[in-house]
Design a protein around this motif. Sequence first.
Motif, PDB file in Angstrom:
ATOM      1  N   GLY A  26      40.062  -6.707  -3.983  1.00 29.80           N
ATOM      2  CA  GLY A  26      39.492  -6.561  -5.311  1.00 29.80           C
ATOM      3  C   GLY A  26      39.385  -5.103  -5.698  1.00 29.80           C
ATOM      4  N   MET A  27      39.636  -4.814  -6.958  1.00 31.76           N
ATOM      5  CA  MET A  27      39.496  -3.436  -7.432  1.00 31.76           C
ATOM      6  C   MET A  27      39.113  -3.464  -8.901  1.00 31.76           C
ATOM      7  SD  MET A  27      43.351  -1.957  -8.066  1.00 31.76           S
ATOM      8  CE  MET A  27      42.748  -0.679  -9.169  1.00 31.76           C
ATOM      9  N   GLN A  28      38.663  -2.318  -9.372  1.00 35.06           N
ATOM     10  CA  GLN A  28      38.323  -2.140 -10.778  1.00 35.06           C
ATOM     11  C   GLN A  28      39.142  -1.001 -11.330  1.00 35.06           C
ATOM     12  OE1 GLN A  28      34.263  -0.911 -11.593  1.00 35.06           O
ATOM     13  NE2 GLN A  28      34.331  -1.735 -13.666  1.00 35.06           N
ATOM     14  N   VAL A  29      39.966  -1.290 -12.310  1.00 33.94           N
ATOM     15  CA  VAL A  29      40.793  -0.266 -12.939  1.00 33.94           C
ATOM     16  C   VAL A  29      39.889   0.698 -13.709  1.00 33.94           C
ATOM     17  CG1 VAL A  29      42.625   0.172 -14.607  1.00 33.94           C
ATOM     18  CG2 VAL A  29      42.758  -1.819 -13.094  1.00 33.94           C
ATOM     19  N   VAL A  30      40.128   1.999 -13.548  1.00 34.20           N
ATOM     20  CA  VAL A  30      39.323   3.000 -14.242  1.00 34.20           C
ATOM     21  C   VAL A  30      40.140   3.577 -15.398  1.00 34.20           C
ATOM     22  CG1 VAL A  30      37.969   3.582 -12.209  1.00 34.20           C
ATOM     23  CG2 VAL A  30      40.054   4.846 -12.670  1.00 34.20           C
ATOM     24  N   ILE A  31      39.472   3.833 -16.478  1.00 36.30           N
ATOM     25  CA  ILE A  31      40.113   4.446 -17.639  1.00 36.30           C
ATOM     26  C   ILE A  31      40.296   5.932 -17.363  1.00 36.30           C
ATOM     27  CG2 ILE A  31      39.775   5.019 -20.077  1.00 36.30           C
ATOM     28  CD1 ILE A  31      38.280   2.383 -20.362  1.00 36.30           C
ATOM     29  N   PRO A  32      41.443   6.512 -17.686  1.00 34.56           N
ATOM     30  CA  PRO A  32      41.664   7.947 -17.416  1.00 34.56           C
ATOM     31  C   PRO A  32      40.566   8.814 -18.025  1.00 34.56           C
ATOM     32  CG  PRO A  32      43.700   6.887 -18.112  1.00 34.56           C
ATOM     33  CD  PRO A  32      42.607   5.866 -18.304  1.00 34.56           C
ATOM     34  N   ALA A  33      40.139   9.798 -17.266  1.00 33.34           N
ATOM     35  CA  ALA A  33      39.081  10.706 -17.724  1.00 33.34           C
ATOM     36  C   ALA A  33      39.661  11.744 -18.674  1.00 33.34           C
ATOM     37  CB  ALA A  33      38.415  11.373 -16.517  1.00 33.34           C
ATOM     38  N   ASP A  34      40.266  11.266 -19.716  1.00 33.45           N
ATOM     39  CA  ASP A  34      40.867  12.095 -20.755  1.00 33.45           C
ATOM     40  C   ASP A  34      40.304  11.600 -22.088  1.00 33.45           C
ATOM     41  OD1 ASP A  34      42.546  13.029 -22.842  1.00 33.45           O
ATOM     42  OD2 ASP A  34      44.204  13.313 -21.443  1.00 33.45           O
ATOM     43  N   PRO A  35      39.463  12.371 -22.746  1.00 39.46           N
ATOM     44  CA  PRO A  35      38.804  11.884 -23.972  1.00 39.46           C
ATOM     45  C   PRO A  35      39.770  11.373 -25.028  1.00 39.46           C
ATOM     46  CG  PRO A  35      37.827  13.945 -23.236  1.00 39.46           C
ATOM     47  CD  PRO A  35      39.035  13.738 -22.387  1.00 39.46           C
ATOM     48  N   GLU A  36      40.896  12.042 -25.182  1.00 41.02           N
ATOM     49  CA  GLU A  36      41.848  11.630 -26.217  1.00 41.02           C
ATOM     50  C   GLU A  36      42.467  10.275 -25.882  1.00 41.02           C
ATOM     51  OE1 GLU A  36      45.782  13.431 -28.530  1.00 41.02           O
ATOM     52  OE2 GLU A  36      44.659  14.668 -27.094  1.00 41.02           O
ATOM     53  N   ALA A  37      42.872  10.092 -24.627  1.00 41.08           N
ATOM     54  CA  ALA A  37      43.459   8.811 -24.224  1.00 41.08           C
ATOM     55  C   ALA A  37      42.404   7.715 -24.167  1.00 41.08           C
ATOM     56  CB  ALA A  37      44.134   8.962 -22.861  1.00 41.08           C
ATOM     57  N   GLU A  38      41.217   8.071 -23.742  1.00 44.26           N
ATOM     58  CA  GLU A  38      40.140   7.081 -23.632  1.00 44.26           C
ATOM     59  C   GLU A  38      39.794   6.502 -25.000  1.00 44.26           C
ATOM     60  OE1 GLU A  38      35.574   6.786 -21.824  1.00 44.26           O
ATOM     61  OE2 GLU A  38      36.703   8.670 -21.745  1.00 44.26           O
ATOM     62  N   ALA A  39      39.854   7.320 -26.024  1.00 39.27           N
ATOM     63  CA  ALA A  39      39.508   6.844 -27.371  1.00 39.27           C
ATOM     64  C   ALA A  39      40.552   5.885 -27.932  1.00 39.27           C
ATOM     65  CB  ALA A  39      39.355   8.046 -28.308  1.00 39.27           C
ATOM     66  N   ALA A  40      41.753   5.900 -27.384  1.00 41.47           N
ATOM     67  CA  ALA A  40      42.833   5.078 -27.941  1.00 41.47           C
ATOM     68  C   ALA A  40      43.280   3.956 -27.018  1.00 41.47           C
ATOM     69  CB  ALA A  40      44.036   5.976 -28.256  1.00 41.47           C
ATOM     70  N   ILE A  41      42.605   3.742 -25.902  1.00 42.46           N
ATOM     71  CA  ILE A  41      43.123   2.835 -24.884  1.00 42.46           C
ATOM     72  C   ILE A  41      42.751   1.374 -25.111  1.00 42.46           C
ATOM     73  CG2 ILE A  41      41.181   2.932 -23.249  1.00 42.46           C
ATOM     74  CD1 ILE A  41      43.300   3.224 -21.022  1.00 42.46           C
ATOM     75  N   HIS A  42      41.676   1.099 -25.822  1.00 41.02           N
ATOM     76  CA  HIS A  42      41.191  -0.275 -25.916  1.00 41.02           C
ATOM     77  C   HIS A  42      41.962  -1.083 -26.953  1.00 41.02           C
ATOM     78  CE1 HIS A  42      37.814   0.071 -23.176  1.00 41.02           C
ATOM     79  NE2 HIS A  42      37.498   1.223 -23.740  1.00 41.02           N
ATOM     80  N   SER A  43      42.175  -2.375 -26.598  1.00 35.74           N
ATOM     81  CA  SER A  43      42.790  -3.311 -27.541  1.00 35.74           C
ATOM     82  C   SER A  43      41.742  -3.945 -28.442  1.00 35.74           C
ATOM     83  CB  SER A  43      43.529  -4.414 -26.773  1.00 35.74           C
ATOM     84  OG  SER A  43      44.466  -3.860 -25.883  1.00 35.74           O
ATOM     85  N   ASP A  44      40.523  -4.076 -27.914  1.00 35.61           N
ATOM     86  CA  ASP A  44      39.422  -4.673 -28.668  1.00 35.61           C
ATOM     87  C   ASP A  44      39.041  -3.745 -29.823  1.00 35.61           C
ATOM     88  OD1 ASP A  44      37.032  -5.661 -29.650  1.00 35.61           O
ATOM     89  OD2 ASP A  44      36.296  -6.283 -27.684  1.00 35.61           O
ATOM     90  N   PRO A  45      39.132  -4.201 -31.061  1.00 32.61           N
ATOM     91  CA  PRO A  45      38.811  -3.331 -32.197  1.00 32.61           C
ATOM     92  C   PRO A  45      37.420  -2.723 -32.117  1.00 32.61           C
ATOM     93  CG  PRO A  45      39.827  -5.374 -32.946  1.00 32.61           C
ATOM     94  CD  PRO A  45      39.548  -5.555 -31.484  1.00 32.61           C
ATOM     95  N   ALA A  46      36.450  -3.501 -31.590  1.00 29.87           N
ATOM     96  CA  ALA A  46      35.083  -2.977 -31.505  1.00 29.87           C
ATOM     97  C   ALA A  46      35.015  -1.811 -30.538  1.00 29.87           C
ATOM     98  CB  ALA A  46      34.131  -4.099 -31.070  1.00 29.87           C
ATOM     99  N   LEU A  47      35.728  -1.940 -29.402  1.00 33.81           N
ATOM    100  CA  LEU A  47      35.720  -0.865 -28.421  1.00 33.81           C
ATOM    101  C   LEU A  47      36.574   0.301 -28.880  1.00 33.81           C
ATOM    102  CD1 LEU A  47      36.035  -2.989 -25.156  1.00 33.81           C
ATOM    103  CD2 LEU A  47      33.993  -1.854 -26.026  1.00 33.81           C
ATOM    104  N   ALA A  48      37.676  -0.013 -29.541  1.00 37.11           N
ATOM    105  CA  ALA A  48      38.556   1.046 -30.017  1.00 37.11           C
ATOM    106  C   ALA A  48      37.878   1.907 -31.061  1.00 37.11           C
ATOM    107  CB  ALA A  48      39.843   0.449 -30.586  1.00 37.11           C
ATOM    108  N   ALA A  49      36.977   1.286 -31.822  1.00 39.18           N
ATOM    109  CA  ALA A  49      36.265   2.039 -32.847  1.00 39.18           C
ATOM    110  C   ALA A  49      35.294   3.009 -32.230  1.00 39.18           C
ATOM    111  CB  ALA A  49      35.542   1.070 -33.770  1.00 39.18           C
TER     112      ALA A  49
END
Length: 845
Positions: A822-845
């Motif tokens: 088991g593992m948990q994928v981590v979002i890259p610690a890059d603010p620009e990429a982190e802001a654009a990575i989510h598919s969920d509109p609520a999270l992407a906003a």
Amino acid sequence: MRIPVRHIAGNVIWTRHGTCWALWRVEGSGHAQSSRTVKERRLRALESLVKQLHGEAMLLSLCPQVDPAAVVRRMTDGVDLAVSERYAQLATRVWDQLERMELTSRVDWLAVPLTASSKKQAAGMAFDAARAEIALQLGLLPAPVSAREEERRIKQAQALAGTWPSTIALQPATEAEILWIYGHSARRGVLEPLLPEPDQGTGRSRGRGAAALGEVILAESATPATDAGEEEEAQHKGRFGRRWLQVSTEWGESYQTFLSLAEMPERFVFPGSEYLAALDEFGFPVDWVMRLKVTPGAVANAKARRQANELANQPGEYEGELSGVPSHVHEAAEDMEDFRSAVTRSKSEVEVQAMGTLCVWGTTPAEAEARAADLKTHFGENDYTFIRPIGEQERLFYGMLPGARTPKIMLSYAQVLLARDFAMAGAFAGSALGDAKGPLYGLQLSGGGTRPVLTDWSLGPRKSASASAAFIGELGGGKSVAMKSAVYGILAAGRKTDQPGSRGRAVIVDRTPQQEWVRFAKACPGTTQVITIDDQAQVSLDPLRTIRDRAQAQRRTESFLTLLLGIAPMSDQGVALSEAIEAVLAGPAPSMATLVGELQSRGKRDATSHAVARKLGSVARKDLARTIFDPTLPVVDTSKADAIVFATANLALPKEHELAADRLATLEFEKVFGRAALYLIAALCREVCFANPHEFCVAVWDECWWLTSSPEGMSLLLELVRDGRKHDAGVFAGSHDGEDIGPKESAMGQVIRGLFPRKFLFRQTDVTLAKRGLAFLDLDPNDEDLVELVTTGLSPMDVADEIRAQRAGECLHRDLYGRIGGMQVVIPADPEAEAAIHSDPALAA
């Protein structure tokens, strides 16, 4: 503290009380979440190993601290940071994040005493040890162990290991590793020494090196001197409530508590009885030791026969009592008879007296106590009783040190088992996930503490394996985010110091109306090229103009047009089309417009070609087909950008039920064209991936059912997965169902499923899809625990929003080496990429 070692050479230690022990590092199997078949295979291997042991032995499993700096060094190893500025900044942020986590791993050891060849030799060893002790007391330098004795003992250890089954991977421990074991024991939870690499030596050709490790003060039940609250609480508990050991070194004070295994269930069920493997399911690290006394079956049977005779006479002691003979007397007699029958069934059978101890720790007594309470509560529910003997914590501390004598308290809790019963405990089941270096991709869920998972996506071809990966999960399960995190790692860390001009590339098909992949690719390091497929197309995707290899151009154009025109490849029309394509490719300027003209020319004397020309001309006049049939558009140049995104949201696709053979002829043109165009785009992705073998490139096909719904698309996927290794390329395929990536009932689908080395299974609340996902990972789809884990245990939805956010991205992962965990994928610690990575509109906003 007295270290029980007086001399170390190779993987052999000489103890203070006149014995020699040899140590081996055991490679964990990582089978805790594997199929029943794999677990049974590992069970037989452990059983065979136990039967080969004689006399005393020690199984030791420790959780070393992981240095955040070491993780970052492995992340950046080989990456040209001078031209990867954003990746260098990411590495710094990751370092800061890891500093706030309790990073650990797990390492397993096997230690056995080396027997003396004669009583005279045993007496001589005891005499040498006593003489060394006396010399130390007198302030003299003890006589060293001779080089001849070192060589003899090391060869004896090698010969002993040669008798063990090869199915258990063992490596002789190094001197540095042995010294680390004693240093780790004294500094649990404080500034621990780092586990040395297997090839790291001590820096000395011969010598002791263990004396400094004894600079430790052990104080049972002691409390922090500066914490009045802890002192008051400890006094309130009294001596009977203070069951911990204060271990003081110059690096700080560690509070350790030891739990002895006192009781076990009468019967074991396998799988399900692996309580040692279950220690990796806690949120904190747990060290454990199993001291064994292995007795041959014949000897054990003689002792059991005497005990059976005593039990047979016990019913007579209850004669005359109205209550009769207690049931436990008969049960004990039956158990003894079963034991005698089992221990004599095979000449290789042995009796195992297992003495188990767990160790947890904390920076305060309260933290150590809380962790110990968690262990006791968890195992108490399953008939495993762990106790913390009063006044015995220091002895149990020594009991976890290789070379130390077995404490009497451990002997008093010995559990008598057969080899198979002991093997069911699941020793040496832990394993790491991921690669030795590469971008930080996730955190291992099991293992106690936090274990980073690094993934070098370009490693597969260098290991003669595929670089492809499959991602399966339901909507909102984290599949798309995981694929984007992987793409980020390729783009950010693709430029290598030892490969001038190298880079990581990704060619992506984005079918989302929100153009989420377009948005994310633009937020990643490197350059991005967006190719929009609609009636306003700006570049040509004409396969006769874009595919340079003539054979590939012929093949892809035929497959595209047979899908588009709805004709069978081997029909008269299909043959006529193939001949015309061949003729156009032989000309000076091949194009789809030229092909239309060629068919019209042939149609003047051939009715079949005329029919094909009419169909193709009809398609060419559609505004949506402009990107393929307009000869005035410039040919797309895909050689420059790091990330290429085909935005295809305007292409309509047929529903799954519309793909039935009797429905294809009635499909709207937009859906027919969309299906064929996406195949062509996938073929262009292949061309981009295979164009430059010095650049690692992946094709990213999320929701890939649009490709695999046709035999041509399935064949293309197989080709890319199979041949990508030769071109330093791979494919990331994502879907809700593994059947979309490789149908199990299809021969080609079975091959595709087997060629994906890396696989990820995210949450599937539907039981049927969960079982299919488990089968895709080569796990048992009928394992109720695994099904429950996938349906409710991964990134659960029925929890508070804060917890749901913390647990996003959980999955089961099969890595490049076939290890599953088991593992948990981590979002890259890059603010620009982190802001654009989510598919969920609520999270992407």
